[in-house]
Scaffold this motif. Sequence first.
Motif, mmCIF file in Angstrom:
data_model
loop_
_atom_site.group_PDB
_atom_site.id
_atom_site.type_symbol
_atom_site.label_atom_id
_atom_site.label_comp_id
_atom_site.label_asym_id
_atom_site.label_seq_id
_atom_site.Cartn_x
_atom_site.Cartn_y
_atom_site.Cartn_z
ATOM 1 N N GLY A 132 0.817 -1.217 0.000
ATOM 2 C CA GLY A 132 0.000 0.000 0.000
ATOM 3 C C GLY A 132 0.848 1.262 0.000
ATOM 4 N N SER A 133 1.971 1.247 0.719
ATOM 5 C CA SER A 133 2.814 2.446 0.817
ATOM 6 C C SER A 133 3.795 2.545 -0.346
ATOM 7 N N GLY A 134 3.874 1.499 -1.158
ATOM 8 C CA GLY A 134 4.752 1.539 -2.325
ATOM 9 C C GLY A 134 6.173 1.083 -2.047
ATOM 10 N N SER A 135 6.453 0.634 -0.817
ATOM 11 C CA SER A 135 7.827 0.183 -0.536
ATOM 12 C C SER A 135 8.067 -1.239 -1.059
ATOM 13 N N MET A 136 6.996 -1.918 -1.450
ATOM 14 C CA MET A 136 7.128 -3.242 -2.070
ATOM 15 C C MET A 136 6.097 -3.300 -3.198
ATOM 16 N N THR A 137 6.459 -3.914 -4.337
ATOM 17 C CA THR A 137 5.472 -4.001 -5.417
ATOM 18 C C THR A 137 4.443 -5.077 -5.067
ATOM 19 N N LEU A 138 3.317 -4.998 -5.738
ATOM 20 C CA LEU A 138 2.267 -6.004 -5.549
ATOM 21 C C LEU A 138 2.811 -7.395 -5.895
ATOM 22 N N LYS A 139 3.574 -7.433 -6.975
ATOM 23 C CA LYS A 139 4.166 -8.692 -7.434
ATOM 24 C C LYS A 139 5.040 -9.324 -6.346
ATOM 25 N N GLU A 140 5.895 -8.492 -5.717
ATOM 26 C CA GLU A 140 6.777 -8.987 -4.654
ATOM 27 C C GLU A 140 5.970 -9.443 -3.437
ATOM 28 N N GLY A 141 4.957 -8.645 -3.096
ATOM 29 C CA GLY A 141 4.142 -8.971 -1.923
ATOM 30 C C GLY A 141 3.400 -10.291 -2.102
ATOM 31 N N VAL A 142 2.802 -10.467 -3.299
ATOM 32 C CA VAL A 142 2.048 -11.694 -3.578
ATOM 33 C C VAL A 142 2.982 -12.896 -3.550
ATOM 34 N N GLU B 51 3.281 -6.196 -11.376
ATOM 35 C CA GLU B 51 2.109 -7.048 -11.155
ATOM 36 C C GLU B 51 2.426 -8.522 -11.431
ATOM 37 N N THR B 52 1.738 -9.407 -10.748
ATOM 38 C CA THR B 52 1.883 -10.840 -11.005
ATOM 39 C C THR B 52 1.329 -11.174 -12.388
ATOM 40 N N VAL B 53 0.199 -10.555 -12.717
ATOM 41 C CA VAL B 53 -0.415 -10.745 -14.033
ATOM 42 C C VAL B 53 -0.677 -9.369 -14.646
ATOM 43 N N ALA B 54 0.038 -9.059 -15.712
ATOM 44 C CA ALA B 54 -0.223 -7.821 -16.447
ATOM 45 C C ALA B 54 -1.419 -8.098 -17.359
ATOM 46 N N LYS B 55 -2.592 -7.654 -16.923
ATOM 47 C CA LYS B 55 -3.821 -8.078 -17.609
ATOM 48 C C LYS B 55 -3.893 -7.602 -19.056
ATOM 49 N N ALA B 56 -3.333 -6.422 -19.326
ATOM 50 C CA ALA B 56 -3.352 -5.925 -20.703
ATOM 51 C C ALA B 56 -2.497 -6.825 -21.617
ATOM 52 N N ALA B 57 -1.465 -7.456 -21.046
ATOM 53 C CA ALA B 57 -0.623 -8.367 -21.841
ATOM 54 C C ALA B 57 -1.405 -9.621 -22.226
ATOM 55 N N VAL B 58 -2.279 -10.071 -21.344
ATOM 56 C CA VAL B 58 -3.139 -11.216 -21.675
ATOM 57 C C VAL B 58 -4.113 -10.814 -22.786
ATOM 58 N N MET B 59 -4.721 -9.639 -22.632
ATOM 59 C CA MET B 59 -5.663 -9.170 -23.664
ATOM 60 C C MET B 59 -4.992 -9.103 -25.031
ATOM 61 N N ALA B 60 -3.731 -8.687 -25.042
ATOM 62 C CA ALA B 60 -3.001 -8.509 -26.302
ATOM 63 C C ALA B 60 -2.760 -9.831 -27.025
ATOM 64 N N GLU B 61 -2.952 -10.953 -26.324
ATOM 65 C CA GLU B 61 -2.812 -12.255 -26.983
ATOM 66 C C GLU B 61 -4.024 -12.578 -27.858
#
Length: 217
Positions: A45-55, A145-155
């Motif tokens: 939440g504070s930005g000191s860790m990315t969502l990807k790292e946290g997950v 992010e763990t899943v870049a959703k726009a990258a999935v859409m681009a498939e």
Amino acid sequence: MDPRPLHKRIVFCDFDGTITVEETFSGMLEAFSTQDYHSAARQVGSGSMTLKEGVRRLVESIPSDRYPEVIDYIRGKQIRAGFAELLDYLYFHGIPFVIISGGLLDSVTTRLQDYTGRIHAIHAPTVSTDGPNLKLHSRWEGETETVAKAAVMAEYRCEHAVAIGDGITDLNMAMAADMVFARDYLAEYMKSKGRQYLGWKDFFDVINHLSKRWLAT
Ligand SMILES: [Mg+2]
């Protein structure tokens, strides 16, 4: 020539907090992670860790022998009203319904096993259980992010992409879509950016909007 089929329309949909009423992935992490969930959530939440790292930190702290319980956690979690009806509506009109989730593929498919015949695809991270702890794998890992959703859409190739979502991880999916159904955080974000979106409470609202828009075209 691009070998992928060209679809006139595709509906891309988030899972947690969108198809399910509650956040089942973060709920599962809170229940099973052996790391401090709240501390990790604060750091993300504070930005000191990315969502990807946290997950990754939380998922990979879960012992592999607890995986059956991890999957059991999703059973019986409430699905938002109108979901089955939306799947029927889209299937009848030949429009693919594609789920993109940052949660675990096994959890999503377990909860949606009664609906699989009407779902075109589910894209989500997987885990392996051959080590002492779970190991997370994602084909679409982005910078944060763990899943870049726009990258999935681009498939996919489609003329008109619809996005349905609620959260911070749906922002890029919404930006890449031609029509956006947004609630909660995603709706606030779209509003703050001056971007057009359709508010929705349940999937009956989505059916109503789509049938009005698409009957005319
Ligand atoms: Mg969500």
